[in-house]
Design a protein around this motif. Structure first.
Motif, short mmCIF file in Angstrom:
data_model
loop_
_atom_site.label_atom_id
_atom_site.label_comp_id
_atom_site.label_asym_id
_atom_site.label_seq_id
_atom_site.Cartn_x
_atom_site.Cartn_y
_atom_site.Cartn_z
N GLN A 48 -1.57 -12.31 3.20
CA GLN A 48 -1.85 -10.94 2.75
C GLN A 48 -0.61 -10.05 2.76
O GLN A 48 -0.56 -9.05 2.04
N GLN A 49 0.41 -10.41 3.54
CA GLN A 49 1.64 -9.64 3.53
C GLN A 49 2.34 -9.71 2.19
O GLN A 49 2.95 -8.75 1.72
N VAL A 50 2.27 -10.87 1.54
CA VAL A 50 3.04 -11.12 0.31
C VAL A 50 2.20 -10.96 -0.94
O VAL A 50 2.72 -10.61 -2.01
N TYR A 51 0.89 -11.19 -0.85
CA TYR A 51 0.02 -11.14 -2.03
C TYR A 51 0.16 -9.88 -2.87
O TYR A 51 0.20 -9.95 -4.10
N PRO A 52 0.24 -8.66 -2.27
CA PRO A 52 0.31 -7.45 -3.09
C PRO A 52 1.50 -7.42 -4.05
O PRO A 52 1.40 -6.84 -5.14
N GLY A 185 1.15 -20.67 3.54
CA GLY A 185 1.29 -19.47 2.72
C GLY A 185 2.06 -19.73 1.44
O GLY A 185 1.72 -19.20 0.37
N GLN A 186 3.10 -20.56 1.52
CA GLN A 186 3.86 -20.93 0.31
C GLN A 186 2.98 -21.69 -0.67
O GLN A 186 3.08 -21.50 -1.88
N MET A 187 2.13 -22.56 -0.14
CA MET A 187 1.20 -23.29 -1.01
C MET A 187 0.24 -22.32 -1.70
O MET A 187 -0.08 -22.48 -2.89
N ALA A 188 -0.22 -21.31 -0.96
CA ALA A 188 -1.11 -20.30 -1.57
C ALA A 188 -0.40 -19.55 -2.68
O ALA A 188 -0.99 -19.26 -3.72
N MET A 189 0.88 -19.23 -2.47
CA MET A 189 1.65 -18.56 -3.52
C MET A 189 1.84 -19.48 -4.73
O MET A 189 1.80 -19.03 -5.88
N PHE A 190 2.03 -20.78 -4.48
CA PHE A 190 2.16 -21.73 -5.58
C PHE A 190 0.87 -21.81 -6.39
O PHE A 190 0.91 -22.09 -7.59
N GLY A 191 -0.26 -21.55 -5.75
CA GLY A 191 -1.53 -21.54 -6.47
C GLY A 191 -1.52 -20.54 -7.61
O GLY A 191 -2.05 -20.80 -8.70
N ALA A 192 -0.90 -19.37 -7.39
CA ALA A 192 -0.80 -18.35 -8.44
C ALA A 192 0.04 -18.87 -9.60
O ALA A 192 -0.29 -18.65 -10.79
N VAL A 193 1.13 -19.58 -9.30
CA VAL A 193 1.99 -20.14 -10.34
C VAL A 193 1.22 -21.19 -11.15
O VAL A 193 1.25 -21.18 -12.39
N PHE A 246 -2.20 0.20 -1.77
CA PHE A 246 -2.58 0.44 -0.39
C PHE A 246 -2.27 -0.80 0.47
O PHE A 246 -1.81 -0.68 1.61
N GLN A 247 -2.55 -1.99 -0.08
CA GLN A 247 -2.25 -3.22 0.63
C GLN A 247 -0.74 -3.38 0.83
O GLN A 247 -0.28 -3.84 1.88
N LEU A 248 0.03 -2.99 -0.20
CA LEU A 248 1.49 -3.07 -0.09
C LEU A 248 2.00 -2.13 0.99
O LEU A 248 2.91 -2.48 1.77
N ALA A 249 1.42 -0.93 1.05
CA ALA A 249 1.79 0.02 2.12
C ALA A 249 1.50 -0.58 3.49
O ALA A 249 2.29 -0.45 4.43
N ASP A 250 0.36 -1.27 3.61
CA ASP A 250 0.03 -1.94 4.87
C ASP A 250 1.03 -3.04 5.20
O ASP A 250 1.39 -3.25 6.37
N SER A 251 1.49 -3.77 4.16
CA SER A 251 2.45 -4.86 4.39
C SER A 251 3.74 -4.35 5.02
O SER A 251 4.34 -5.01 5.87
N PHE A 252 4.18 -3.18 4.60
CA PHE A 252 5.44 -2.64 5.08
C PHE A 252 5.31 -1.84 6.38
O PHE A 252 6.33 -1.56 7.02
N THR A 253 4.10 -1.47 6.76
CA THR A 253 3.96 -0.55 7.90
C THR A 253 3.17 -1.10 9.08
O THR A 253 3.60 -0.94 10.23
N VAL A 254 2.03 -1.73 8.84
CA VAL A 254 1.10 -2.04 9.94
C VAL A 254 1.72 -2.98 10.97
O VAL A 254 1.74 -2.67 12.16
#
Length: 533
Positions: A48-52, A185-193, A246-254
């Motif tokens: 979820q940190q990278v998905y946004p 997580g890298q495999m999940a990102m590859f799923g988008a590709v 909003f998710q991106l803001a959470d990635s950088f702050t929470v």
């Protein structure tokens, strides 16, 4: 007769595209549950940190730009279509390349800003998905401009189906083989590709048959086309992007704020992962609430241009009331059963209060989507864009102020504050540009009464089930059985009272999809009342 045939073709295509969109959104919400079960809260945090980053660019290009290309081609001479496609492809290709380079080469910097250097690898893998956006956006726009929605619908479903399959199957293989959660997580990102490759291949296969139809014969000035395309794409997609921002803001702050407040890094990752459980719940709630009401929005735009016929105000009010009704029911229902749903879906009851607060974003997001869609139909986009920006700033400020005090609960509160600001601003703006009354006071009274009755029934049944009926079962099985019985009970109580109140009439139910059954229920209740007199 020709016009009638064209309209029928258009409506069939629109229905097909709507159904494809619902399937894609449903898959997007549902796959996160088994993924979290495979990787746990820490692995879910990593994804979820990278998905946004990828989600924002994907939504803007493959949705916003596709609609922009379609609109510009539909509004132009046929001899200009080839030039529009070339300019669009070149423009998106340049943006995609720049974004790819920013993600790939700047992955270490971005990961550092998020407070977790190991996220760099996920950003680099996800960056390759960005390079596939130009053909996806342009080809989708081309087919939509020709009212040929089948290739677009099939490519969307294929793309999402491949993506989800690769994510879940690939993650299972990675985890079973003993690799790290970051590798998962890298495999999940590859799923988008992988999904986007499948979507592009399918669209190109359809497009090859049409290639001879788009030979450019009229040259156009590049800058006006780019300027118009950018404005249209942003206005179309901005309301869909807000939750991702909003998710991106959470990635950088929470995560950073949790660790800076003294929380152990592993514990902070797990807390952020638990907090992210709210994302699929909100996505599913939005799907239920808006899939019904958004079908009415085109009627609002159409009727607002007509002097005669059914009033656009009636459709606008109905869209608001339907959306608010189902969104409120979903949020209230989750409030009453959250501990059990939390354990049923995600294995534990951790941070159930946080997820209850998070789930009320369903109401704000549903109203936001409906009102921005109606305002876009009226040609009003600047003020909504400013309000969305203001809401994002409130979300960021809220995180900085509240996360150090309340941890992830503070982030959930900040999200509601940001969305509430946007919705209240939109309501005030609506009063200025189109002073209509969305719903009478009686409507809100019946909603509150129905939710209260639902709460009494659901909480009573859930406590009885948990402590008596399923007391001997394993904890997660008991949560599953409690949830699967409490949810239908709550929905039945709520809908019976809504039907009795007739705050939405039988004629209005008939306008929306799947509304016939509720209209029939209301008619039966009315007949029973007459029989008792």
């Amino acid at each position: 007769m020709a016009n009638e045939g064209t309209m029928k073709t258009f409506m069939k295509g629109a229905v097909l595209l709507t159904m494809a969109g619902l399937i894609v959104k449903l898959l997007s919400a549902v796959y996160r549950v088994p993924y979290q079960n495979l990787v746990g809260d820490q692995g879910f945090y990593i994804y979820q940190q990278v998905y946004p980053f990828i989600g924002i660019f994907s939504t803007w290009t493959s949705y916003g730009f596709a609609v922009a290309v379609s609109k510009m081609m539909a509004d132009s001479d046929e001899r200009e279509h080839g030039s529009i496609l070339k300019i669009a492809f070149g423009f998106i290709a340049v943006i995609s390349t720049l974004f790819f380079l920013s993600l790939y080469l700047g992955s270490d910097l971005l990961a550092g800003w998020m407070g977790d250097a190991k996220l760099s690898g996920l950003l680099q893998v996800g960056a390759f998905a960005v390079l596939l956006m130009p053909p996806l956006a342009v080809l989708k726009g081309y087919f939509q401009s020709n009212n040929d929605m089948a290739p677009v619908a099939y490519s969307q479903v294929t793309e999402q189906g491949i993506r989800v399959s690769v994510i879940l199957l690939g993650t299972w293989i990675v985890v079973s083989s003993g690799f790290s959660l970051y590798a998962a997580g890298q495999m999940a990102m590859f799923g988008a590709v992988a999904g986007e490759i499948a979507g592009v291949v399918l669209l190109v296969a359809y497009f090859r048959k049409r290639l001879f139809q788009v030979q450019a014969s009229t040259k156009l000035r590049v800058w006006p086309v780019i300027k118009n395309m950018t404005a249209i794409s942003l206005s179309i997609s901005m309301s869909s992007l807000i939750l991702l921002f909003f998710q991106l803001a959470d990635s950088f702050t929470v995560f950073r704020l949790l660790t800076e407040s003294g929380l152990d890094r592993t514990r902070a990752m797990e807390q952020k992962g638990v907090y992210d459980r709210g994302q699929p719940l909100v996505q599913f709630g939005i799907l239920i609430a808006t899939s019904l009401a958004l079908t009415i929005v085109p009627l609002v735009a159409h009727m607002s241009r007509k002097e005669s016929g059914r009033s656009a105000q009636m459709y606008a009010g109905l869209a608001f009331r339907i959306s608010f009704l189902f969104a409120f029911a979903a949020a209230a229902g989750l409030t009453f059963v959250m501990p059990y749903v939390n354990e049923m879906l995600f294995q534990t009851r951790d941070e159930s209060l946080t997820l209850i607060i998070f789930s009320w974003q369903i109401v704000w997001m549903s109203l936001l989507l409906i009102m921005t869609a109606m305002l876009h139909g009226l040609g009003k986009v600047k003020v909504p864009a400013l309000l969305l920006t203001g809401g994002l700033l409130i979300k960021i400020a809220g995180n900085w102020l509240l996360v150090p005090i309340w941890e992830v609960t503070g982030a959930a509160v900040a999200g509601n504050l940001g969305l509430a600001f946007i919705v209240i601003g939109l309501l005030q703006y609506f009063k200025r540009v189109w002073p209509i009354r969305f719903a009478p006071a009686r409507y809100y009274g019946w909603l509150g009464l129905s939710a209260a009755a639902m709460g009494i029934a659901v909480v009573g049944w859930a406590v009885f089930s948990d402590m008596v009926l399923f007391d001997g079962a394993a904890s997660r099985l008991a949560a599953l059985l409690t949830s699967l019985t409490a949810v239908p009970l709550g929905a039945t109580v709520f809908l019976l009272l809504i039907a009795k109140s007739r705050i939405i009439t039988e004629k209005e139910w008939y306008i929306i999809p799947f509304g016939r059954k509720l209209a029939g229920l209301q008619l039966k209740i009315r007949q029973q009342k007459r029989g008792q007199r």
